[in-house]
Motif scaffolding. Sequence first.
Motif, PDB file in Angstrom:
ATOM      1  N   MET A   1      84.481  74.646  64.146  1.00  0.00           N
ATOM      2  CA  MET A   1      85.590  74.124  64.897  1.00  0.00           C
ATOM      3  C   MET A   1      86.742  75.133  64.915  1.00  0.00           C
ATOM      4  O   MET A   1      87.328  75.361  65.960  1.00  0.00           O
ATOM      5  CB  MET A   1      86.045  72.796  64.282  1.00  0.00           C
ATOM      6  CG  MET A   1      87.180  72.160  65.028  1.00  0.00           C
ATOM      7  SD  MET A   1      86.794  71.668  66.713  1.00  0.00           S
ATOM      8  CE  MET A   1      85.746  70.270  66.426  1.00  0.00           C
ATOM      9  N   ILE A   2      87.031  75.711  63.766  1.00  0.00           N
ATOM     10  CA  ILE A   2      88.131  76.675  63.685  1.00  0.00           C
ATOM     11  C   ILE A   2      87.875  77.857  64.612  1.00  0.00           C
ATOM     12  O   ILE A   2      88.755  78.259  65.374  1.00  0.00           O
ATOM     13  CB  ILE A   2      88.332  77.164  62.223  1.00  0.00           C
ATOM     14  CG1 ILE A   2      88.644  75.989  61.291  1.00  0.00           C
ATOM     15  CG2 ILE A   2      89.395  78.242  62.144  1.00  0.00           C
ATOM     16  CD1 ILE A   2      89.893  75.223  61.626  1.00  0.00           C
TER      17      ILE A   2
ATOM     18  N   ALA B   1      83.409  65.700  67.632  1.00  0.00           N
ATOM     19  CA  ALA B   1      84.454  66.725  67.748  1.00  0.00           C
ATOM     20  C   ALA B   1      85.831  66.089  67.561  1.00  0.00           C
ATOM     21  O   ALA B   1      86.683  66.652  66.867  1.00  0.00           O
ATOM     22  CB  ALA B   1      84.356  67.421  69.096  1.00  0.00           C
ATOM     23  N   TYR B   2      86.034  64.926  68.162  1.00  0.00           N
ATOM     24  CA  TYR B   2      87.313  64.234  68.036  1.00  0.00           C
ATOM     25  C   TYR B   2      87.609  63.897  66.574  1.00  0.00           C
ATOM     26  O   TYR B   2      88.716  64.132  66.089  1.00  0.00           O
ATOM     27  CB  TYR B   2      87.300  62.957  68.879  1.00  0.00           C
ATOM     28  CG  TYR B   2      88.559  62.157  68.748  1.00  0.00           C
ATOM     29  CD1 TYR B   2      89.698  62.492  69.472  1.00  0.00           C
ATOM     30  CD2 TYR B   2      88.626  61.056  67.896  1.00  0.00           C
ATOM     31  CE1 TYR B   2      90.872  61.757  69.345  1.00  0.00           C
ATOM     32  CE2 TYR B   2      89.789  60.315  67.767  1.00  0.00           C
ATOM     33  CZ  TYR B   2      90.903  60.678  68.492  1.00  0.00           C
ATOM     34  OH  TYR B   2      92.068  59.955  68.358  1.00  0.00           O
ATOM     35  N   ASP B   3      86.613  63.378  65.873  1.00  0.00           N
ATOM     36  CA  ASP B   3      86.801  63.040  64.457  1.00  0.00           C
ATOM     37  C   ASP B   3      87.171  64.266  63.634  1.00  0.00           C
ATOM     38  O   ASP B   3      88.071  64.212  62.788  1.00  0.00           O
ATOM     39  CB  ASP B   3      85.541  62.392  63.880  1.00  0.00           C
ATOM     40  CG  ASP B   3      85.314  60.977  64.381  1.00  0.00           C
ATOM     41  OD1 ASP B   3      86.252  60.384  64.959  1.00  0.00           O
ATOM     42  OD2 ASP B   3      84.182  60.468  64.207  1.00  0.00           O
TER      43      ASP B   3
ATOM     44  N   ASP C   1     100.491  76.734  62.307  1.00  0.00           N
ATOM     45  CA  ASP C   1     100.922  77.849  61.464  1.00  0.00           C
ATOM     46  C   ASP C   1     100.465  77.656  60.030  1.00  0.00           C
ATOM     47  O   ASP C   1     100.291  78.624  59.309  1.00  0.00           O
ATOM     48  CB  ASP C   1     102.446  78.004  61.506  1.00  0.00           C
ATOM     49  CG  ASP C   1     102.934  78.488  62.852  1.00  0.00           C
ATOM     50  OD1 ASP C   1     102.133  79.086  63.609  1.00  0.00           O
ATOM     51  OD2 ASP C   1     104.116  78.277  63.155  1.00  0.00           O
ATOM     52  N   GLN C   2     100.282  76.419  59.614  1.00  0.00           N
ATOM     53  CA  GLN C   2      99.819  76.156  58.254  1.00  0.00           C
ATOM     54  C   GLN C   2      98.444  76.785  58.030  1.00  0.00           C
ATOM     55  O   GLN C   2      98.154  77.279  56.958  1.00  0.00           O
ATOM     56  CB  GLN C   2      99.742  74.659  57.983  1.00  0.00           C
ATOM     57  CG  GLN C   2      99.269  74.318  56.594  1.00  0.00           C
ATOM     58  CD  GLN C   2      99.308  72.833  56.285  1.00  0.00           C
ATOM     59  OE1 GLN C   2     100.167  72.133  56.784  1.00  0.00           O
ATOM     60  NE2 GLN C   2      98.370  72.377  55.489  1.00  0.00           N
ATOM     61  N   TYR C   3      97.580  76.714  59.033  1.00  0.00           N
ATOM     62  CA  TYR C   3      96.243  77.296  58.876  1.00  0.00           C
ATOM     63  C   TYR C   3      96.325  78.810  58.852  1.00  0.00           C
ATOM     64  O   TYR C   3      95.655  79.471  58.097  1.00  0.00           O
ATOM     65  CB  TYR C   3      95.292  76.852  60.004  1.00  0.00           C
ATOM     66  CG  TYR C   3      93.923  77.431  59.802  1.00  0.00           C
ATOM     67  CD1 TYR C   3      93.047  76.859  58.901  1.00  0.00           C
ATOM     68  CD2 TYR C   3      93.524  78.580  60.464  1.00  0.00           C
ATOM     69  CE1 TYR C   3      91.802  77.416  58.670  1.00  0.00           C
ATOM     70  CE2 TYR C   3      92.290  79.137  60.242  1.00  0.00           C
ATOM     71  CZ  TYR C   3      91.438  78.551  59.355  1.00  0.00           C
ATOM     72  OH  TYR C   3      90.208  79.101  59.114  1.00  0.00           O
ATOM     73  N   LEU C   4      97.152  79.360  59.732  1.00  0.00           N
ATOM     74  CA  LEU C   4      97.243  80.817  59.841  1.00  0.00           C
ATOM     75  C   LEU C   4      97.933  81.357  58.632  1.00  0.00           C
ATOM     76  O   LEU C   4      97.683  82.336  58.092  1.00  0.00           O
ATOM     77  CB  LEU C   4      98.016  81.193  61.108  1.00  0.00           C
ATOM     78  CG  LEU C   4      97.400  80.630  62.393  1.00  0.00           C
ATOM     79  CD1 LEU C   4      98.314  80.934  63.572  1.00  0.00           C
ATOM     80  CD2 LEU C   4      96.035  81.211  62.633  1.00  0.00           C
TER      81      LEU C   4
ATOM     82  N   LEU D   1      91.411  67.480  60.839  1.00  0.00           N
ATOM     83  CA  LEU D   1      92.175  68.723  60.715  1.00  0.00           C
ATOM     84  C   LEU D   1      93.650  68.484  61.044  1.00  0.00           C
ATOM     85  O   LEU D   1      94.540  69.036  60.390  1.00  0.00           O
ATOM     86  CB  LEU D   1      91.595  69.802  61.629  1.00  0.00           C
ATOM     87  CG  LEU D   1      90.238  70.351  61.211  1.00  0.00           C
ATOM     88  CD1 LEU D   1      89.633  71.189  62.326  1.00  0.00           C
ATOM     89  CD2 LEU D   1      90.349  71.165  59.929  1.00  0.00           C
ATOM     90  N   ARG D   2      93.912  67.649  62.042  1.00  0.00           N
ATOM     91  CA  ARG D   2      95.300  67.348  62.416  1.00  0.00           C
ATOM     92  C   ARG D   2      96.003  66.574  61.308  1.00  0.00           C
ATOM     93  O   ARG D   2      97.155  66.865  60.975  1.00  0.00           O
ATOM     94  CB  ARG D   2      95.325  66.546  63.717  1.00  0.00           C
ATOM     95  CG  ARG D   2      96.712  66.399  64.304  1.00  0.00           C
ATOM     96  CD  ARG D   2      96.646  65.742  65.660  1.00  0.00           C
ATOM     97  NE  ARG D   2      96.352  64.326  65.550  1.00  0.00           N
ATOM     98  CZ  ARG D   2      97.274  63.382  65.402  1.00  0.00           C
ATOM     99  NH1 ARG D   2      98.546  63.686  65.356  1.00  0.00           N
ATOM    100  NH2 ARG D   2      96.921  62.121  65.309  1.00  0.00           N
ATOM    101  N   SER D   3      95.315  65.634  60.700  1.00  0.00           N
ATOM    102  CA  SER D   3      95.938  64.837  59.638  1.00  0.00           C
ATOM    103  C   SER D   3      96.271  65.675  58.413  1.00  0.00           C
ATOM    104  O   SER D   3      97.186  65.348  57.661  1.00  0.00           O
ATOM    105  CB  SER D   3      95.039  63.658  59.248  1.00  0.00           C
ATOM    106  OG  SER D   3      93.909  64.094  58.532  1.00  0.00           O
ATOM    107  N   GLU D   4      95.543  66.767  58.229  1.00  0.00           N
ATOM    108  CA  GLU D   4      95.806  67.682  57.111  1.00  0.00           C
ATOM    109  C   GLU D   4      96.802  68.777  57.485  1.00  0.00           C
ATOM    110  O   GLU D   4      97.148  69.616  56.654  1.00  0.00           O
ATOM    111  CB  GLU D   4      94.501  68.310  56.624  1.00  0.00           C
ATOM    112  CG  GLU D   4      93.522  67.311  56.036  1.00  0.00           C
ATOM    113  CD  GLU D   4      94.060  66.615  54.793  1.00  0.00           C
ATOM    114  OE1 GLU D   4      94.737  67.271  53.982  1.00  0.00           O
ATOM    115  OE2 GLU D   4      93.806  65.410  54.645  1.00  0.00           O
TER     116      GLU D   4
END
Length: 54
Positions: free
Chosen positions: A1-2, A27-29, A51-54, A34-37
Amino acid sequence: MIETLVEADGARVAEAAESLDVAPSIAYDHLQTLRSEGYVLNKGGLYYLSDQYL
């Protein structure tokens, strides 16, 4: 996904699902998890890495 989000510079659920060869609901799940985290942002239906992931 990333990798899908990076390569597409943002993607809709259907695009991510097609890229990963999974059902849109899967995919939605994943995107919602990922959005909730805080790793993914949803802007107008497009999902991007935060930006948190990057």
